[in-house]
Design an enzyme around this catalytic site. Structure first.
Site, PDB file in Angstrom:
ATOM      1  N   ASP A  80     -39.531  10.006 -27.180  1.00 50.06           N
ATOM      2  CA  ASP A  80     -39.543   8.620 -26.690  1.00 50.06           C
ATOM      3  C   ASP A  80     -40.968   8.253 -26.302  1.00 50.06           C
ATOM      4  O   ASP A  80     -41.805   9.134 -26.075  1.00 50.06           O
ATOM      5  CB  ASP A  80     -38.609   8.448 -25.479  1.00 50.06           C
ATOM      6  N   SER A  81     -41.221   6.958 -26.188  1.00 50.91           N
ATOM      7  CA  SER A  81     -42.542   6.507 -25.751  1.00 50.91           C
ATOM      8  C   SER A  81     -42.844   7.000 -24.334  1.00 50.91           C
ATOM      9  O   SER A  81     -44.003   7.150 -23.967  1.00 50.91           O
ATOM     10  CB  SER A  81     -42.593   4.979 -25.780  1.00 50.91           C
ATOM     11  N   TYR A  88     -44.354   1.088 -25.677  1.00 49.02           N
ATOM     12  CA  TYR A  88     -44.566   0.759 -27.093  1.00 49.02           C
ATOM     13  C   TYR A  88     -44.060  -0.665 -27.407  1.00 49.02           C
ATOM     14  O   TYR A  88     -44.392  -1.216 -28.444  1.00 49.02           O
ATOM     15  CB  TYR A  88     -43.740   1.706 -27.981  1.00 49.02           C
ATOM     16  N   GLY A  89     -43.205  -1.186 -26.499  1.00 48.64           N
ATOM     17  CA  GLY A  89     -42.419  -2.397 -26.792  1.00 48.64           C
ATOM     18  C   GLY A  89     -43.152  -3.594 -27.337  1.00 48.64           C
ATOM     19  O   GLY A  89     -42.601  -4.352 -28.127  1.00 48.64           O
ATOM     20  N   CYS A 108     -35.708   6.372 -28.999  1.00 52.19           N
ATOM     21  CA  CYS A 108     -36.476   5.187 -28.633  1.00 52.19           C
ATOM     22  C   CYS A 108     -36.136   4.112 -29.660  1.00 52.19           C
ATOM     23  O   CYS A 108     -36.328   4.319 -30.870  1.00 52.19           O
ATOM     24  CB  CYS A 108     -37.967   5.522 -28.690  1.00 52.19           C
ATOM     25  N   ASN A 109     -35.614   2.993 -29.193  1.00 49.98           N
ATOM     26  CA  ASN A 109     -35.230   1.927 -30.121  1.00 49.98           C
ATOM     27  C   ASN A 109     -36.445   1.315 -30.806  1.00 49.98           C
ATOM     28  O   ASN A 109     -36.396   0.972 -31.983  1.00 49.98           O
ATOM     29  CB  ASN A 109     -34.479   0.833 -29.363  1.00 49.98           C
ATOM     30  N   THR A 110     -37.525   1.179 -30.051  1.00 49.85           N
ATOM     31  CA  THR A 110     -38.721   0.552 -30.618  1.00 49.85           C
ATOM     32  C   THR A 110     -39.255   1.400 -31.774  1.00 49.85           C
ATOM     33  O   THR A 110     -39.578   0.875 -32.846  1.00 49.85           O
ATOM     34  CB  THR A 110     -39.796   0.389 -29.517  1.00 49.85           C
ATOM     35  N   GLU A 159     -41.024   2.053 -15.886  1.00 48.92           N
ATOM     36  CA  GLU A 159     -42.066   3.093 -15.990  1.00 48.92           C
ATOM     37  C   GLU A 159     -42.889   3.184 -14.699  1.00 48.92           C
ATOM     38  O   GLU A 159     -43.390   4.231 -14.348  1.00 48.92           O
ATOM     39  CB  GLU A 159     -43.006   2.819 -17.182  1.00 48.92           C
ATOM     40  N   CYS A 162     -32.412  -0.315 -25.498  1.00 45.81           N
ATOM     41  CA  CYS A 162     -33.657   0.334 -25.082  1.00 45.81           C
ATOM     42  C   CYS A 162     -33.230   1.488 -24.186  1.00 45.81           C
ATOM     43  O   CYS A 162     -32.434   1.282 -23.253  1.00 45.81           O
ATOM     44  CB  CYS A 162     -34.551  -0.645 -24.327  1.00 45.81           C
ATOM     45  N   THR A 163     -33.732   2.651 -24.482  1.00 52.38           N
ATOM     46  CA  THR A 163     -33.232   3.838 -23.773  1.00 52.38           C
ATOM     47  C   THR A 163     -33.703   3.907 -22.319  1.00 52.38           C
ATOM     48  O   THR A 163     -33.263   4.770 -21.565  1.00 52.38           O
ATOM     49  CB  THR A 163     -33.627   5.117 -24.531  1.00 52.38           C
ATOM     50  N   HIS A 164     -34.587   3.003 -21.924  1.00 49.91           N
ATOM     51  CA  HIS A 164     -34.968   2.923 -20.504  1.00 49.91           C
ATOM     52  C   HIS A 164     -33.905   2.194 -19.670  1.00 49.91           C
ATOM     53  O   HIS A 164     -33.804   2.408 -18.470  1.00 49.91           O
ATOM     54  CB  HIS A 164     -36.279   2.141 -20.339  1.00 49.91           C
TER      55      HIS A 164
HETATM   56  N1  DGL Z   1     -37.236   3.578 -24.624  1.00 49.65           N
HETATM   57  C1  DGL Z   1     -37.933   2.708 -25.542  1.00 49.65           C
HETATM   58  C2  DGL Z   1     -36.906   1.961 -26.372  1.00 49.65           C
HETATM   59  O1  DGL Z   1     -35.766   2.416 -26.463  1.00 49.65           O
HETATM   60  C3  DGL Z   1     -38.914   1.973 -24.732  1.00 49.65           C
HETATM   61  C4  DGL Z   1     -39.867   1.169 -25.369  1.00 49.65           C
HETATM   62  C5  DGL Z   1     -41.223   0.986 -24.787  1.00 49.65           C
HETATM   63  O2  DGL Z   1     -41.983   1.936 -24.713  1.00 49.65           O
HETATM   64  O3  DGL Z   1     -41.546  -0.197 -24.576  1.00 49.65           O
HETATM   65  O4  DGL Z   1     -37.182   0.955 -26.976  1.00 49.65           O
END
Ligand code: DGL
Length: 278
Positions: free
Chosen positions: A14-15, A46-47, A77-79, A162, A196-198
């Site tokens: 993940d990011s 990363y978003g 990570c979805n992004t 974060e 988004c996994t966050h």
């Molecule tokens: N957990 C990432 C996702 O699922 C976070 C993206 C990010 O870093 O902005 O998209």
């Protein structure tokens, strides 16, 4: 090929911290396997980054996980799944590592979402990158073309999480703002993907602002069940995953900082190591 004596963990990327919400469920579902987590905290979030940047960063991290012995990597990570996965699968893997696999989190989510909506109106909450990529729209159309999908980008949510500000009162303003905006797009929405996994970290706050009866879906359980099913259907890959129940954690930033926040996401104490970017 029998790899019983070789350390070949499943990589989870993940990011930053978000992928730990997925890893937590994966480890519950598949406790016998070895796992390595890599969070690119030094370059998160990363978003709002471009396709090229997310692709370049994600590929670099996937290579680090391959170097550590992984044959299978999950982009939790979805992004990264939206912006880098397809290119890695179609362009890089065939030349770089034809027997290795990289999987994402969008596909398993879109395969089941239709079963969760009666009104056929669903919502997707995600980063600006995930929403603008249109990946959810394209994938849902393949499995449930009858669904009406409404998306909402929530660019402030990952930075709040974060930076460990998500539990403070200031976070409520941004959470309510995007929930109201999504529900305005269609008041008939009865199921929402936390794309988004966050976001599972703020699920309780999100629920506070949602109308009653709207189901909120986190990806941890969905992805862990999808992975179990994948390993059952691919014994050749399962055979390339070692099983001694070992967990390792790497961050591209400071391990001490990572460990403090990571424990909240993973639900257990974590001792990470540094992964250099060069
Ligand atoms: N957990 C990432 C996702 O699922 C976070 C993206 C990010 O870093 O902005 O998209």
């Amino acid at each position: 090929m029998d790899n019983k004596n070789t350390y070949q963990p499943i990589g989870i990327f993940d990011s930053g911290f978000g992928g730990l919400t997925v890893m937590k469920e994966i480890v519950k579902e598949l406790p016998q396997y070895d796992f390595i987590y890599l969070g690119d905290n030094a370059r998160a979030p990363y978003g709002s980054r471009s396709f090229e940047t997310v692709y370049e960063y994600t590929l670099e991290c996937v290579k680090h996980l391959f170097d550590k012995g992984c044959h299978l990597v999950i982009l939790a990570c979805n992004t990264a799944s939206a912006k880098a996965l397809r290119t890695i699968q179609q362009k890089d893997l065939p030349v770089m590592a034809p027997h290795k696999r990289v999987l994402g989190v969008i596909r398993p989510t879109t395969e089941i979402i239709g079963k969760h909506s009666k009104t056929k109106h669903i919502g997707v909450l995600g980063t600006a990158g995930t929403v603008s990529s249109g990946s959810y729209l394209v994938e849902i159309e393949k499995f449930f073309p009858e669904l009406n999908v409404y998306q909402e980008a929530c660019p402030m949510w990952v930075p709040l999480i974060e930076n460990n500000e998500y539990d403070n009162a200031g976070a409520d303003y941004f959470i309510k703002k995007h929930i109201d905006s999504l529900m305005k797009k269609s008041p008939e929405i009865d199921a929402i993907i936390l794309g988004c996994t966050h976001y599972p970290l703020i699920a309780d706050k999100i629920k506070k602002y949602l109308p009653k009866g709207v189901e909120l879906l986190s990806q941890g359980k969905i992805v862990s069940e999808g992975l179990k099913d994948y390993l059952n259907r691919h014994p050749e890959m399962d055979n390339n995953c070692s099983k001694s129940g070992k967990l390792e954690f790497y961050t591209t930033d400071l391990p001490e900082t990572f460990d403090k926040a990571a424990t909240l996401f993973f639900g257990k104490e974590i001792k990470s190591k540094h992964q250099s970017l060069r």
